[in-house]
Design a protein around this motif. Structure first.
Motif, PDB file in Angstrom:
ATOM      1  N   LEU A  18       0.564 -18.894  30.720  1.00  8.47           N
ATOM      2  CA  LEU A  18       0.811 -17.544  30.209  1.00  8.47           C
ATOM      3  C   LEU A  18       1.983 -16.844  30.901  1.00  8.47           C
ATOM      4  O   LEU A  18       2.690 -16.038  30.273  1.00  8.47           O
ATOM      5  N   ASP A  19       2.205 -17.160  32.185  1.00  4.79           N
ATOM      6  CA  ASP A  19       3.338 -16.500  32.864  1.00  4.79           C
ATOM      7  C   ASP A  19       4.672 -16.998  32.290  1.00  4.79           C
ATOM      8  O   ASP A  19       5.628 -16.237  32.133  1.00  4.79           O
ATOM      9  N   TYR A  31       2.123  -5.859  26.265  1.00  9.51           N
ATOM     10  CA  TYR A  31       1.548  -7.061  26.889  1.00  9.51           C
ATOM     11  C   TYR A  31       0.230  -6.724  27.596  1.00  9.51           C
ATOM     12  O   TYR A  31      -0.765  -7.430  27.449  1.00  9.51           O
ATOM     13  N   ILE A  32       0.251  -5.605  28.337  1.00  9.13           N
ATOM     14  CA  ILE A  32      -0.951  -5.229  29.102  1.00  9.13           C
ATOM     15  C   ILE A  32      -2.051  -4.698  28.193  1.00  9.13           C
ATOM     16  O   ILE A  32      -3.222  -5.015  28.373  1.00  9.13           O
ATOM     17  N   SER A  33      -1.663  -3.919  27.159  1.00 10.19           N
ATOM     18  CA  SER A  33      -2.705  -3.302  26.326  1.00 10.19           C
ATOM     19  C   SER A  33      -3.317  -4.271  25.313  1.00 10.19           C
ATOM     20  O   SER A  33      -4.520  -4.231  25.082  1.00 10.19           O
ATOM     21  N   THR A  34      -2.509  -5.163  24.716  1.00 15.70           N
ATOM     22  CA  THR A  34      -3.091  -6.035  23.678  1.00 15.70           C
ATOM     23  C   THR A  34      -2.786  -7.533  23.858  1.00 15.70           C
ATOM     24  O   THR A  34      -3.700  -8.351  23.760  1.00 15.70           O
ATOM     25  N   VAL A  35      -1.534  -7.894  24.129  1.00 17.58           N
ATOM     26  CA  VAL A  35      -1.165  -9.319  24.059  1.00 17.58           C
ATOM     27  C   VAL A  35      -2.022 -10.166  25.013  1.00 17.58           C
ATOM     28  O   VAL A  35      -2.630 -11.163  24.606  1.00 17.58           O
ATOM     29  N   ARG A  36      -2.091  -9.737  26.282  1.00 19.90           N
ATOM     30  CA  ARG A  36      -2.829 -10.521  27.275  1.00 19.90           C
ATOM     31  C   ARG A  36      -4.357 -10.485  27.019  1.00 19.90           C
ATOM     32  O   ARG A  36      -4.979 -11.550  26.934  1.00 19.90           O
ATOM     33  N   PRO A  37      -4.984  -9.275  26.848  1.00 25.17           N
ATOM     34  CA  PRO A  37      -6.434  -9.291  26.604  1.00 25.17           C
ATOM     35  C   PRO A  37      -6.844 -10.026  25.331  1.00 25.17           C
ATOM     36  O   PRO A  37      -7.860 -10.730  25.312  1.00 25.17           O
ATOM     37  N   MET A  38      -6.052  -9.906  24.274  1.00 22.49           N
ATOM     38  CA  MET A  38      -6.403 -10.576  23.009  1.00 22.49           C
ATOM     39  C   MET A  38      -6.232 -12.093  23.132  1.00 22.49           C
ATOM     40  O   MET A  38      -6.930 -12.861  22.480  1.00 22.49           O
ATOM     41  N   TYR A  39      -5.286 -12.507  23.971  1.00 22.99           N
ATOM     42  CA  TYR A  39      -5.137 -13.949  24.229  1.00 22.99           C
ATOM     43  C   TYR A  39      -6.454 -14.487  24.789  1.00 22.99           C
ATOM     44  O   TYR A  39      -6.963 -15.506  24.308  1.00 22.99           O
TER      45      TYR A  39
END
Ligand SMILES: Nc1ncnc2c1ncn2[C@@H]1O[C@H](COP(=O)(O)OP(=O)(O)O)[C@@H](O)[C@H]1O
Ligand SMILES: O=c1ccn([C@@H]2O[C@H](COP(=O)(O)O)[C@@H](O)[C@H]2O)c(=O)[nH]1
Length: 214
Positions: A143-144, A169-177
């Protein structure tokens, strides 16, 4: 006109995190096989083309949409289009604009082909859709690395600032991943490391496509 007795197309799904290399992987396979197999044999569909039309919403509202949730996509239309290809009918694939966060007025005609590569982040989250795929490939890029590639790509190609990429990235991309994309890996037949330039993985999928195209 639908052609009678044509074999069902083989649908190959290529999934993984945003900027994991799905597009590059699919496009490389397509570009390298096209001269050999011909345009009647292979096509690419992007799940992103099926992001919901948001032209009725003001731009300030569109930027707030969670684009990393399965509901952001019109999967019913994608599924219907795959069914049309099975029935040897052409489809009008929407054209999406990442800068305006909505569909354009254009569409791309895609003719039925023996092999269809379909690439996108949420293809394996929907059982109806998942069951349509004959081969499921998961791009398992750390992911990094994806984040670094997304920053570079989205500032250049999608009109984004570092601030907007970070916030999204912090609000949706990373948590939804973690909620949707990574758990769907269990449905994959093949897991690919290192992204869209993994030469051996490209050759293995090309060999399988050649075999299926005979
Ligand atoms: N193995 C790789 N090495 C270097 N760059 C890569 C590699 N795989 C993908 N990229 C680049 O990273 C960016 C994101 O890849 P892309 O294929 O658009 O990802 P996705 O379709 O999964 O969002 C693109 O600019 C692409 O050229
Ligand atoms: O209007 C939009 C639509 C999508 N996104 C982001 O795009 C990625 C999916 O595309 P990839 O090519 O797989 O990166 C997704 O993570 C969305 O966050 C967007 O920002 N705006």
């Amino acid at each position: 006109m639908p052609e009678e007795n044509s074999p069902k197309p083989t649908f190959i799904a290529i999934v993984g995190a945003s900027a994991s290399g799905k597009s590059l992987f699919a496009q490389t396979i397509y570009d390298e096989l096209l001269p050999e197999l011909g345009a009647n044999s292979i096509a690419i569909i992007k799940e992103d083309a099926y992001y919901r039309d948001q032209t009725h919403m003001p731009f300030e509202e569109r930027v707030k949409t969670n684009y990393d949730h399965p509901k952001a996509f019109e999967h019913e239309l994608l599924s219907q289009h795959l069914e049309q290809l099975v029935s040897s009918q052409s489809i009008e694939c929407p054209v999406y604009c990442y800068k305006n966060h909505t569909r354009t007025e254009k569409s791309n005609t895609i003719e039925p082909t023996k092999i269809v590569l379909i690439e996108g982040i949420m293809l394996l989250t929907d059982k109806n859709l998942r069951d349509r795929f004959d081969i499921k490939v998961y791009m398992d890029t750390p992911l990094d690395i994806c984040l670094l590639r997304r920053i570079e790509r989205d500032t250049v190609e999608r009109d984004r600032t570092i601030e907007s990429i970070t916030e999204q990235y912090i609000s949706t991309v990373r948590p939804m991943y973690y909620q949707f994309i990574e758990p769907a890996k269990i449905h994959a037949d093949i897991v690919i490391t290192r992204g869209g330039k993994n030469r051996m993985a490209i050759e293995v999928i090309k060999a399988k496509i050649r075999q299926l195209s005979q």
